[in-house]
Design an enzyme around this catalytic site. Sequence first.
Site, PDB file in Angstrom:
ATOM      1  N   PHE A   8     -24.694 -26.015   3.576  1.00  0.00           N
ATOM      2  CA  PHE A   8     -25.239 -25.694   4.898  1.00  0.00           C
ATOM      3  C   PHE A   8     -25.242 -26.913   5.807  1.00  0.00           C
ATOM      4  O   PHE A   8     -25.808 -27.963   5.472  1.00  0.00           O
ATOM      5  CB  PHE A   8     -26.684 -25.192   4.779  1.00  0.00           C
ATOM      6  CG  PHE A   8     -26.821 -23.745   4.413  1.00  0.00           C
ATOM      7  CD1 PHE A   8     -26.966 -22.778   5.397  1.00  0.00           C
ATOM      8  CD2 PHE A   8     -26.819 -23.351   3.087  1.00  0.00           C
ATOM      9  CE1 PHE A   8     -27.111 -21.445   5.062  1.00  0.00           C
ATOM     10  CE2 PHE A   8     -26.959 -22.015   2.740  1.00  0.00           C
ATOM     11  CZ  PHE A   8     -27.103 -21.052   3.733  1.00  0.00           C
ATOM     12  N   ASP A   9     -24.633 -26.763   6.966  1.00  0.00           N
ATOM     13  CA  ASP A   9     -24.824 -27.733   8.041  1.00  0.00           C
ATOM     14  C   ASP A   9     -26.308 -27.723   8.433  1.00  0.00           C
ATOM     15  O   ASP A   9     -27.022 -26.737   8.173  1.00  0.00           O
ATOM     16  CB  ASP A   9     -23.942 -27.324   9.223  1.00  0.00           C
ATOM     17  CG  ASP A   9     -24.158 -28.182  10.446  1.00  0.00           C
ATOM     18  OD1 ASP A   9     -24.156 -29.416  10.307  1.00  0.00           O
ATOM     19  OD2 ASP A   9     -24.346 -27.610  11.533  1.00  0.00           O
ATOM     20  N   LEU A  10     -26.767 -28.789   9.076  1.00  0.00           N
ATOM     21  CA  LEU A  10     -28.171 -28.872   9.473  1.00  0.00           C
ATOM     22  C   LEU A  10     -28.365 -28.552  10.959  1.00  0.00           C
ATOM     23  O   LEU A  10     -28.921 -27.509  11.311  1.00  0.00           O
ATOM     24  CB  LEU A  10     -28.720 -30.273   9.155  1.00  0.00           C
ATOM     25  CG  LEU A  10     -30.170 -30.558   9.547  1.00  0.00           C
ATOM     26  CD1 LEU A  10     -31.137 -29.585   8.872  1.00  0.00           C
ATOM     27  CD2 LEU A  10     -30.528 -32.000   9.211  1.00  0.00           C
ATOM     28  N   ASP A  11     -27.884 -29.427  11.832  1.00  0.00           N
ATOM     29  CA  ASP A  11     -28.103 -29.264  13.270  1.00  0.00           C
ATOM     30  C   ASP A  11     -27.388 -28.025  13.802  1.00  0.00           C
ATOM     31  O   ASP A  11     -26.168 -27.912  13.698  1.00  0.00           O
ATOM     32  CB  ASP A  11     -27.597 -30.495  14.027  1.00  0.00           C
ATOM     33  CG  ASP A  11     -28.446 -31.731  13.774  1.00  0.00           C
ATOM     34  OD1 ASP A  11     -29.589 -31.573  13.319  1.00  0.00           O
ATOM     35  OD2 ASP A  11     -27.966 -32.849  14.045  1.00  0.00           O
ATOM     36  N   ILE A 165     -21.101 -23.459   5.559  1.00  0.00           N
ATOM     37  CA  ILE A 165     -21.718 -22.658   6.620  1.00  0.00           C
ATOM     38  C   ILE A 165     -22.150 -23.582   7.745  1.00  0.00           C
ATOM     39  O   ILE A 165     -22.934 -24.509   7.528  1.00  0.00           O
ATOM     40  CB  ILE A 165     -22.928 -21.881   6.064  1.00  0.00           C
ATOM     41  CG1 ILE A 165     -22.490 -20.945   4.930  1.00  0.00           C
ATOM     42  CG2 ILE A 165     -23.624 -21.083   7.177  1.00  0.00           C
ATOM     43  CD1 ILE A 165     -23.627 -20.442   4.074  1.00  0.00           C
TER      44      ILE A 165
END
Length: 218
Positions: A8-11, A165
């Site tokens: 998972f990407d964060l921002d 993602i």
Amino acid sequence: MSFTTLLFDLDGTLTDPFEGITRSIQHALEKMGAPVPEGEDLHWCIGPPLWDSFEVLLNTSKRSDLDLAVAHYRERYTVTGLYENTLINGIPGVLTQLGGASLDLHVCTSKPHAYAGKIVEHFELMPHFGKVYGSELSGERSQKAELIAHILEEEGLSAEETLMIGDRKHDLIGANANGVAGIGVLWGYGSREELEAEQPVLVAEKPQDIARFLAEGT
């Protein structure tokens, strides 16, 4: 398709960091004596590595100038901007659901892992993730292709069983470079056109779409 691991990407994917990032960029530009755009004109800076954004904003590729701008950015971001951030509605429930489906979850962000870990902890998301992977403060592994390759090696993952993602094309380009499938999400900062151009397996309109897609595909 059968996936065992989700990155998972964060921002823009787990949280909305708009206020903290844009205000910190404005702070850096002011310190550099450069024109300071309105916050709304800095949406495009959320996602790419900071050095890439400052190269455009300062119209220079001189590394010493870019490093100085990043240092000014961090003056504000590490104290205040880090927490000018909101959790995306629906994310905690979906993470719980995915973890309950025996999927391994990791964070994969261009943000330095020293900062990313604090944000994940702040929003009490750490129990959902095995590890928070990010760049080094020097900028090393800030490109998603490099970072995903690092995660695959570190975790001993099969690219075919891994899914990235994220909300920007950089997430999907990095996934494609490593033979990893990608999901683009529309609640962040990338347009449908930007995401679809990188041929993701899904463009999700809401977090629950991810869980539904994975349930149908396994």
